[in-house]
Motif scaffolding. Structure first.
Motif, PDB file in Angstrom:
ATOM      1  N   VAL A 221      -5.671   9.119  -5.716  1.00  0.00           N
ATOM      2  CA  VAL A 221      -4.985   7.824  -5.703  1.00  0.00           C
ATOM      3  C   VAL A 221      -5.581   7.003  -4.576  1.00  0.00           C
ATOM      4  CG1 VAL A 221      -2.774   6.618  -5.502  1.00  0.00           C
ATOM      5  CG2 VAL A 221      -2.855   8.895  -6.559  1.00  0.00           C
TER       6      VAL A 221
ATOM      7  N   THR B 125       0.819  -1.215   0.000  1.00  0.00           N
ATOM      8  CA  THR B 125       0.000   0.000   0.000  1.00  0.00           C
ATOM      9  C   THR B 125       0.856   1.270   0.000  1.00  0.00           C
ATOM     10  OG1 THR B 125      -0.124  -0.156   2.410  1.00  0.00           O
ATOM     11  CG2 THR B 125      -1.950  -1.087   1.148  1.00  0.00           C
TER      12      THR B 125
ATOM     13  N   LEU C 250      -2.439   0.333  -7.093  1.00  0.00           N
ATOM     14  CA  LEU C 250      -2.850   1.679  -6.711  1.00  0.00           C
ATOM     15  C   LEU C 250      -3.602   2.292  -7.885  1.00  0.00           C
ATOM     16  CD1 LEU C 250       0.393   2.928  -4.913  1.00  0.00           C
ATOM     17  CD2 LEU C 250      -1.691   1.991  -3.874  1.00  0.00           C
TER      18      LEU C 250
ATOM     19  N   PRO D 243      -5.796   2.619  -2.974  1.00  0.00           N
ATOM     20  CA  PRO D 243      -5.482   1.197  -3.155  1.00  0.00           C
ATOM     21  C   PRO D 243      -6.715   0.432  -3.641  1.00  0.00           C
ATOM     22  CG  PRO D 243      -5.800   1.701  -0.837  1.00  0.00           C
ATOM     23  CD  PRO D 243      -5.853   3.009  -1.565  1.00  0.00           C
TER      24      PRO D 243
ATOM     25  N   HIS E 113     -11.022   7.053   0.144  1.00  0.00           N
ATOM     26  CA  HIS E 113     -10.004   7.612  -0.744  1.00  0.00           C
ATOM     27  C   HIS E 113     -10.562   7.992  -2.115  1.00  0.00           C
ATOM     28  CE1 HIS E 113      -7.416   5.597   2.258  1.00  0.00           C
ATOM     29  NE2 HIS E 113      -6.512   6.486   1.911  1.00  0.00           N
TER      30      HIS E 113
END
Length: 411
Positions: free
Chosen positions: A98, A81, A230, A100, A126
């Motif tokens: 960005v 990660t 990613l 994961p 995210h």
């Protein structure tokens, strides 16, 4: 001596010829026909290209809003990660976010149905706030995907095939993460509760299922620091080349949306080019009418050309007169065509609805998507004018070769 004509003289005479009534009505008809032909061609080209832009924009927003634009992964298929030795991904050109991610192929089973899906393990915290999925949730919320809760968000096509809704349970079976037991090899599986259903209006609704990345890690038997890659969101998915040209350390690689959907967008782009080419041919045919009409005008005006030559006008001046005369039809046609095209683009859906021809709306759509690109409008106008000027070259050169003595012999 004042002539009553503005300067330059070639432009003044050419415009006077264009505005005067011609003795040959057939020539006038062909000139008018060519003007209308260019106008129709320009208007049709603008409407078709704008509609194709709209469909391309919808595909970009809907399909590329769900599948990753660019993914950084490793040749081994798994990545940490927080990998070391990599550039700051958030500062790369066009990158806006960005996160994961984990992806895998699997099966979803409801009490009465079974279907294959592409499973994405995500972390909604995210994801960018303006992502299309946030606005296209038909029920539930993307933020419901929290590690340990075993919630799942389905595309509306997947939910329809399984016959499930919010709150129902489905069994997720992953081909990866299998384990060996005394009864043989058993795939990773778990019951999930449907906490959301999205619909972006594309085929991804029939293929995608989203779960929390922590739940995906547990099913695939991966440590918490290991993910599939990613994921990078770009402000323009078509700018992926600006990102993937960034060098990476050994063992890492870029993947972008063209790996899965490149052929679809190439087909749309090819169709747009072919439609544009066919409509450009309409404009080209209209410019040939300008050429034929101008040849007849030159024949009709030989006496006047001879008089201008005897008064001292050189060959280049004669050429400019007939270029102005011929190109005026193209310029007028292009301008009227552009205005008509813009009007049709702005009122296309109401017009088709009034005529009962809007099949796209009848099929459940909100109307034909129309996106007018200013640079495309300028290019179409410039192309039509240039074709018109090109059609005047031969007749203008022929007029410049008129010999005054022979033309005035019978006057």
């Amino acid at each position: 001596m004042k002539t009553g004509l503005f300067q330059p003289l070639s432009l003044a005479i050419g415009l006077r010829y264009a505005g005067s009534r011609r003795s040959n009505r057939f020539v006038s008809f062909i000139s008018l026909f060519s003007t209308f032909g260019i106008a129709i061609g320009v208007a049709a080209l603008m409407v078709v290209i704008s509609v194709m832009n709209g469909f391309e924009g919808q595909l970009k927003g809907r399909i590329l809003g769900v599948i990753p634009h660019v993914v950084l992964t490793s040749e081994a298929g798994r990545i940490d990660t927080a990998p070391e030795g990599l550039p700051d991904l958030a500062k790369l050109p066009h990158v806006v976010a960005v996160a994961p991610m984990l992806d895998s192929e699997g099966m979803l089973q409801s009490p009465g149905q079974l279907t294959g899906v592409s499973v994405q393990g995500i972390d909604p915290a995210h994801w960018p706030k303006d992502d299309i999925l946030h606005s296209q949730m038909l029920g539930g919320r993307l933020a419901s995907l929290k590690g340990g809760d075993y919630q799942i968000v389905l595309g509306q096509g997947v939910a329809r095939r399984l016959g499930v809704g919010l709150g129902d349970e489905v069994r997720l079976i992953l081909t990866e993460g299998t384990r060996f037991t005394p009864f043989g090899r058993v795939p990773a599986q778990r019951l999930f509760t449907v906490s959301g259903i999205f619909g972006v209006g594309a085929d991804v609704d029939d293929q995608i299922a989203l779960i929390a990345i922590q739940d995906a890690q547990r099913l695939l038997r991966l440590p918490e620091h290991q993910v599939g890659g990613l994921r990078l969101w770009l402000d323009d998915p078509f700018a992926a080349d600006a990102v993937i040209k960034t060098p990476l350390p050994d063992g890492y690689q870029w993947q972008d949306w063209r790996r899965e959907r490149g052929e679809l967008f190439q087909a749309v782009a090819m169709e747009k080019r072919m439609m544009g080419l066919m409509l450009v041919l309409i404009i080209a045919v209209a410019t040939f009418n300008i050429l034929s009409a101008l040849v007849m005008v030159v024949t009709d005006k030989e006496g006047e050309v001879a008089i201008l030559r005897t008064m001292g006008m050189n060959e280049s001046g004669i050429v400019r007169i007939f270029m102005v005369l011929g190109a005026s039809s193209g310029v007028i046609g292009a301008l009227f065509g552009a205005l008509a095209g813009l009007g049709l683009c702005l009122g296309l859906n109401p017009l088709l609805s009034g005529l009962g021809l809007n099949l796209y709306m009848a099929a459940g759509g909100s109307g034909l998507p129309v996106i007018v690109e200013p640079m495309q409008v300028v290019t179409i106008l410039a192309g039509a004018v240039l074709l018109s000027f090109g059609a005047t070259l031969y007749p203008a050169a022929r007029a410049a070769r008129v010999r005054p003595a022979e033309a005035l012999r019978h006057e």
